[in-house]
Design an enzyme around this catalytic site. Sequence first.
Site, PDB file in Angstrom:
ATOM      1  N   PHE B 151       0.853  -1.514   0.507  1.00  0.00           N
ATOM      2  CA  PHE B 151       0.425   0.091   0.032  1.00  0.00           C
ATOM      3  C   PHE B 151       1.189   1.406   0.344  1.00  0.00           C
ATOM      4  O   PHE B 151       0.389   2.421  -0.245  1.00  0.00           O
ATOM      5  CB  PHE B 151      -0.735  -0.085   1.276  1.00  0.00           C
ATOM      6  CG  PHE B 151       0.115   0.445   2.546  1.00  0.00           C
ATOM      7  CD1 PHE B 151       0.139   1.552   2.754  1.00  0.00           C
ATOM      8  CD2 PHE B 151       0.061  -0.846   3.029  1.00  0.00           C
ATOM      9  CE1 PHE B 151       0.554   2.034   4.484  1.00  0.00           C
ATOM     10  CE2 PHE B 151       1.273  -0.437   4.483  1.00  0.00           C
ATOM     11  CZ  PHE B 151       1.243   0.752   5.140  1.00  0.00           C
ATOM     12  N   LYS B 174      -2.117  -7.796  -8.420  1.00  0.00           N
ATOM     13  CA  LYS B 174      -3.366  -7.660  -7.470  1.00  0.00           C
ATOM     14  C   LYS B 174      -2.795  -6.847  -6.498  1.00  0.00           C
ATOM     15  O   LYS B 174      -1.378  -6.509  -5.452  1.00  0.00           O
ATOM     16  CB  LYS B 174      -3.165  -8.984  -6.942  1.00  0.00           C
ATOM     17  CG  LYS B 174      -4.275  -8.983  -5.798  1.00  0.00           C
ATOM     18  CD  LYS B 174      -4.078  -9.893  -4.531  1.00  0.00           C
ATOM     19  CE  LYS B 174      -3.450  -9.532  -3.479  1.00  0.00           C
ATOM     20  NZ  LYS B 174      -4.000  -8.125  -3.147  1.00  0.00           N
ATOM     21  N   SER B 227       5.704  -7.016   4.088  1.00  0.00           N
ATOM     22  CA  SER B 227       6.088  -6.791   5.862  1.00  0.00           C
ATOM     23  C   SER B 227       6.602  -8.432   6.035  1.00  0.00           C
ATOM     24  O   SER B 227       6.836  -9.102   5.216  1.00  0.00           O
ATOM     25  CB  SER B 227       5.037  -7.222   6.997  1.00  0.00           C
ATOM     26  OG  SER B 227       3.706  -8.671   6.352  1.00  0.00           O
ATOM     27  N   CYS B 282       9.742   1.357   4.011  1.00  0.00           N
ATOM     28  CA  CYS B 282      10.765   0.645   4.453  1.00  0.00           C
ATOM     29  C   CYS B 282      12.215   1.421   4.769  1.00  0.00           C
ATOM     30  O   CYS B 282      13.185   0.656   4.556  1.00  0.00           O
ATOM     31  CB  CYS B 282      10.891  -1.122   3.431  1.00  0.00           C
ATOM     32  SG  CYS B 282      11.269  -0.821   2.123  1.00  0.00           S
ATOM     33  N   GLU B 382       9.312  -4.075  13.390  1.00  0.00           N
ATOM     34  CA  GLU B 382       9.147  -2.827  12.209  1.00  0.00           C
ATOM     35  C   GLU B 382       7.805  -1.833  13.049  1.00  0.00           C
ATOM     36  O   GLU B 382       6.610  -2.765  13.136  1.00  0.00           O
ATOM     37  CB  GLU B 382       8.825  -3.109  10.978  1.00  0.00           C
ATOM     38  CG  GLU B 382       8.934  -2.466  10.099  1.00  0.00           C
ATOM     39  CD  GLU B 382       8.135  -3.099   8.701  1.00  0.00           C
ATOM     40  OE1 GLU B 382       7.763  -4.242   8.512  1.00  0.00           O
ATOM     41  OE2 GLU B 382       8.959  -2.494   7.211  1.00  0.00           O
TER      42      GLU B 382
END
Lengths: 497, 497, 497, 497
Positions: B151, B174, B227, B282, B382
């Site tokens: 996202f 997707k 993730s 990230c 994280e």
Amino acid sequence: MAVQVLKNFINGEWVESKTEKYLEIKDPALDETVALNPMSTPEELEAVVKAAKDAFWSWRLTPPPRRQKMLFKFHEKLNDNAGEIARIISLEHGKTISEAKSEIVRGLEYVEHAAAICELLKGAYSEDVGPGVDTMYIREPLGPFVMLPPFNFPAMISLYFVWAIASGNTAIIKPSRLCPMTAIKLVELLEECGLPKGVVNVLNGTGELGNALIVHPDTVGVTFVGSSRVAEIVYKTAVNNGKRAQCQGGANNFAVVARDANLDAIMDNLVNSCFGHSSQRCFAVSNILAVEEVYDEVKERFIAQAKKFVLGRGADPGVTMGPVVSRDSLNQMLDACDSAIKAGAKMILDGRNPEVEKYPNGYFIAPTVLEAEPGMYVFDEEVFGPVRCFKKVKNLTEAVNVINQSTYGHTAVIYTENGSWAREFIRRVDTGQVGVNVGTPAPIAFYPVGGRKTAMYGDIRGRASDCVDFYTDKKVVTMRWHTPFEEGGEVKAEKLF
Amino acid sequence: MAVQVLKNFINGEWVESKTEKYLEIKDPALDETVALNPMSTPEELEAVVKAAKDAFWSWRLTPPPRRQKMLFKFHEKLNDNAGEIARIISLEHGKTISEAKSEIVRGLEYVEHAAAICELLKGAYSEDVGPGVDTMYIREPLGPFVMLPPFNFPAMISLYFVWAIASGNTAIIKPSRLCPMTAIKLVELLEECGLPKGVVNVLNGTGELGNALIVHPDTVGVTFVGSSRVAEIVYKTAVNNGKRAQCQGGANNFAVVARDANLDAIMDNLVNSCFGHSSQRCFAVSNILAVEEVYDEVKERFIAQAKKFVLGRGADPGVTMGPVVSRDSLNQMLDACDSAIKAGAKMILDGRNPEVEKYPNGYFIAPTVLEAEPGMYVFDEEVFGPVRCFKKVKNLTEAVNVINQSTYGHTAVIYTENGSWAREFIRRVDTGQVGVNVGTPAPIAFYPVGGRKTAMYGDIRGRASDCVDFYTDKKVVTMRWHTPFEEGGEVKAEKLF
Amino acid sequence: MAVQVLKNFINGEWVESKTEKYLEIKDPALDETVALNPMSTPEELEAVVKAAKDAFWSWRLTPPPRRQKMLFKFHEKLNDNAGEIARIISLEHGKTISEAKSEIVRGLEYVEHAAAICELLKGAYSEDVGPGVDTMYIREPLGPFVMLPPFNFPAMISLYFVWAIASGNTAIIKPSRLCPMTAIKLVELLEECGLPKGVVNVLNGTGELGNALIVHPDTVGVTFVGSSRVAEIVYKTAVNNGKRAQCQGGANNFAVVARDANLDAIMDNLVNSCFGHSSQRCFAVSNILAVEEVYDEVKERFIAQAKKFVLGRGADPGVTMGPVVSRDSLNQMLDACDSAIKAGAKMILDGRNPEVEKYPNGYFIAPTVLEAEPGMYVFDEEVFGPVRCFKKVKNLTEAVNVINQSTYGHTAVIYTENGSWAREFIRRVDTGQVGVNVGTPAPIAFYPVGGRKTAMYGDIRGRASDCVDFYTDKKVVTMRWHTPFEEGGEVKAEKLF
Amino acid sequence: MAVQVLKNFINGEWVESKTEKYLEIKDPALDETVALNPMSTPEELEAVVKAAKDAFWSWRLTPPPRRQKMLFKFHEKLNDNAGEIARIISLEHGKTISEAKSEIVRGLEYVEHAAAICELLKGAYSEDVGPGVDTMYIREPLGPFVMLPPFNFPAMISLYFVWAIASGNTAIIKPSRLCPMTAIKLVELLEECGLPKGVVNVLNGTGELGNALIVHPDTVGVTFVGSSRVAEIVYKTAVNNGKRAQCQGGANNFAVVARDANLDAIMDNLVNSCFGHSSQRCFAVSNILAVEEVYDEVKERFIAQAKKFVLGRGADPGVTMGPVVSRDSLNQMLDACDSAIKAGAKMILDGRNPEVEKYPNGYFIAPTVLEAEPGMYVFDEEVFGPVRCFKKVKNLTEAVNVINQSTYGHTAVIYTENGSWAREFIRRVDTGQVGVNVGTPAPIAFYPVGGRKTAMYGDIRGRASDCVDFYTDKKVVTMRWHTPFEEGGEVKAEKLF
């Protein structure tokens, strides 16, 4: 020791020249003749070119993996005979055994890199550059190359030929007229590795012979390393005769000491860069530019350390600096000092006319340092021996500007711990090589070498994969075919992943 | 604004899903639904895979220069529509328009690199690996790839597909279930560039659908970014089903401030690395390790600057920090703070529950900083939002050891002007990326990207020519022929050079 | 000859195992035990992993040019000892001395390629990816790798480790349990080249030990060559434990004879591809598909030539085919014949139970040929010995479709002089390697090797620069600096060209 | 149509020349003046060089990704204006609109390749070439380059400059004196893409001006495409003045038809290669060598097809062959025919003095074919128009020998379906490009281009990554640092894998 008459190596045979002219090869520490170097005849020139030409097609068709295997064998031979080669280098050139050995290690790295020839010769292939059309290229060797190595690294630079032959060319080496014995030894060792006749040849003579080889219609190119003056002549002669040429010239290298330099850590490196191999190397630092904050300290420590060299015959234990290669060469250095002093330079370490025990006739000069300025010959030109200059600069910007005003563009070195300054220095200096805390930034064999301005003539750098570019030409092939599979050529796509 | 029902793109047509399940896509600043994301059906999955499979062989045979030209067209379309794309990103993700635009610039660089596909697809060709034997390789695409973007960079990371299709594969995207509208817009633009049907497809759904695509026998591989937890699952699922997989996971990035860092110059960079894109990237720095000599000053200046962010809806002028993507996500950040405080961390800048004018229902949290230690969740894991940690370290060695104890190996950054320290830091930290005075060392598109340890699952890095390795397989061909030229095949060697 | 108890090589020492379990290593021509292979203990496993781990950091810091020099030395040792190595290969595996020597030549090419490590390890550097920002990457080794070579090329494939260590990793070799003596000899020779302790280790055992090495937390990856069944297991075990894996499996290779094939020229090549090394190589042709126009002639000439093999002990002069490696292996071949005949295959050359003078107990089977069809085990699966199949096809399209239906995708070969057909065949077959008039298209060491489908598990191919990709990870660094030159940093641009 | 006075583009401004000398640019179908081409003055030369020099340093510091983005924009502009550019090409050169458009497509591929500049500029980096020593190189641009495109592909070849500027150099284009309008249009479009002033300049004039640009001390090199005679002059002038030069000369290309050639499939390709673009291209086939078995059939079919060309003004619909570029050029062709006939050649298709409706004054010659032999000018030299030769050869060996006796080494083409013959032909012909069933084997932009012998002067080929080698110089940096981490620098090795 008997005076040896050197031979030529033509088409796989060691033959004595029919010439009546010889140059005396001298031991520079003794000023005594150790060998006679024949000035080969025009007939011998024809014979050697014919040998190299006749050997070409068959050598070109020899699969590269076989050529590669021969280089592995050669590496072994060089390793096994490193002591003997070092002895010969030291004898004819004067450098210490330890310096000669380090030269051989660098030369071995040439062989190691050329032994990757299968990897280096790879061409490219692209499917479907258009519908049904493929394009590829292959690298083809060109024919007989002339190799003209200099006196100062008679082993290492002679070994440039390994890339030429690995690529499928043949080679004619005309060794330095001052130091030919080393190249002869190398080729003797190569001979023991199964070298086909004619693939590598040796022909002795002076620059005139080199010139004749270049203009001969059956040679294809030349690799030269020497002074800028001769490099320019060789390059233009070659190019104007339709030959490829790669001519490395001289240098006038600068080291800059920034105010944050770690003097404890770098002083050895700086001093050795200046005086190693009796300063007869094109990567030696000639001019030291120190910023004003540290100028005096750098100068004092430098001179203190420069005084420690022990002069003598290169082969003697304990000697750390040999003679220079010839009386002529020595005289040029002395002249450079004289003219500098006349022009106002200040002699701060005078190494002229040193007393060298046991070798009263040798061509010796100890480390010599002047404070000098741009505009003086000693500062601006290549002095190929242990005469070096100091100059104080206000800051790094001034240092860079001094460097970029030089007509040479070989190397520039900065001593600093600051990453910013290093990056900016790298980017601004207009030289082919840069060192950061490395006084002699000679690229290792797998990186290309070459200066700018008068330091190199030619578009393609030496060594590394670059010189495979130089020793080969690409042939580009575009292909399409017109016989379909019998049954309409339907492919069952679902089977394809 | 009307709530839009998103469509799928299957075999060149935008079709509404037959599903009855939809996820609400929310504007995170308003907590209002802006679109309905269909949870596509198994039949739609079959249809999309079939489309991608059927399109493959013909696309593979399309000459790469044509595929390349389509990407130039696509680049133009993206450029021309950057404003509209940025608006969509900001709407569904929350980030500011300026952040969205910089994301698009990075994404354009993906297209620029993939548009070099003719260069990147080159195989190799070697003549005479044995007598008369040639060897070459070509790179072949593999089939339909599944693209699972996250996202947080819905434009940039969705654009990974350009390398897949440039290489000759087909793609099924997707989109992120939270931010699907951007990817849809991108594919609408691509459609205008002459994309053949079936080459790129879009199918909306959750991770479950992603999983179904991966295990489908007719897909060949997956590119995932998300993730670490999910990356590991996706990777193992793919690999255990015989698929290629490249799964980029999460991160926990460290910045080290050395005592010589130029704080004036770096503070913007450090703070923006921590909080840009609402810290949802990230490559954001999570933990700042400052050496004791400068720790207090770094901390004070950092906090002062962190306070300056202006929260609000991303599309509003003057806003410098948007909301985070969802209420769930926000709650995780608040939990991380709570647990840290319980464990003894010290809150030094509390940005929780900020008042944001006009947007009382938005998912906002202002920059939040704790002094924390290894062993605490907030320091070790994280936290995908603006909650960052400070820790004092004795020296650089301690800093490196803290970094190397992390279970993530994504990035480490050093702020220093010292070239030695930078080099030593680069060499010692066990991360896939390193920054020197660059807080967000995300490699530009022509350099590969990938972390270590749990930050990446897969052997081949993303982007750059590396991902062409990932999206193709080499086919090695060895050839020999047996029809000589009619006349014995004598070649006149003397004509050959 | 005395039965030798084999040792392990742990941390630079040859040590006897403390195990009480040994496997007997047999001379397959005699069915006599020549050595005892220890099944190493868990303590020895811990010791060997610790040795490889402890040696890593120091080996990684060893400059690649030094690692390269060691490989040149190793090449020399292998060359000098080729006779002795060939004798050991022949003894434990059964192949002829001539086959063993040709295996060593191929293995030497591995060393030659790995000896280009300085070239292969080069990273990239880009100035100004943004204003004042540079990006580069370096390749870093990973740690201890597990090497699991197969029995059939005990010298060549064991030598894969050279790339692993050249890249800076350490290695633990678990030799084939059937043919461990060759690997041991290789490492003995390497030891003489100045190998630091712990960098290469040998630990004997079965596949169970291999598994334990892979799952050990301190190893980082595995290179395996063997059957597809085991390759899959090893791969998934490795990957699911977070390790890199490159697992080459089995094969079922096809040769297609087109109607224009030059039968005089190709027959030797085809027959030797089928039966060389007693057919125990993954590149051997298993199934011959000839088009109907030439089917009968190809078959007759093939059989006539296949009959000429002289069976016997590999070390005996005049022998052209040795035994297969074990009784178990022989029995599998005989079973495959039985089941084929039951399924309707036609035996057209029956080499079962041959009389081999002097070696009544050896594991011999002479060339055996059936006419068989897809659906039969002997046609569809890997029969690792001299049992081959013929099948008539209507045309090249049918041939390609038969090939692409195989579950293996290792190699496919076409015999033709037609450039169109060759190109179309290359493009259509779904195999990792293709031959054109080359029956055994095993890529030379500087090209990558790897099959498709069940023939290889892993994304990165073996050998060549590909395996340097496998044995290293890239670290990408982005840099910017902030200390300008003292004097405002004005550069005199006119000095720059 | 009004006669336009062409302008120069200096330092970002379109300015009228102060000259009083103009050349008339003619529409070759009408023999009417369409524009006046100014012969720029020495002051304008100084101004343009100064502009290019002044713009250099800032352009060099512009990050390559930005330069790359400008090329994407330029690609878009060229695409959008392809119709207009084609019209200009056709007007001043005479070729058909369809030919002009295909020229633009090829030119777009130059831009596409140069737009990969970030990939192409990558340097290399090697850690630890010695203990603690790293080496890298970067590629630096050189300064202002002179671009001298020819008349025959005024769009495509003018676009060579894209690689020069992508690499960071500046450029001065001196367009062909016959066809300058196209280059001017291209630069007008580039201007719209945000080109900084001085980076690309246009200066009109003749070869004399080109020469003055080359010898000017502030230019660094030249890219020339034209006749061999001028290429040699330009090359030697440049090199003797210390400049880089890449000079593509003329050609005399051969097509060989083997007895198995698929005449149905290839005849279009052969005839179009001979006569496309009115034969004014250096890749056009000039001489057809057919083996005796098929000679007559090839000749007849060739002539039948050659007769089908429809002559006329390039812009008219239905026209398939335009005029040649000038009256002088036409006269040279007619002279070549005369001298050939005198020397004994047989005219087998006489296209001289064709009647071309509506264009009685145009410079027309229809396809003209002679049977000729080596030794005749028409066979041996470049006739830059639709006059082609046939010669019967006994076999492929004779064909190759004829080809290799040519003083040109540009291209050689074989028409065959035989893979052996193709391979042998590729290997034996001494030309820079080879075609297999491709009559015009002009390498696509991502492959290098260049002939041998008199067909190219210079060591580095044009286009592709090769020309980035030409437009940049490598700078090799060797680095070592001396500030250890504070705490002794102990690294915890166990954390590193």
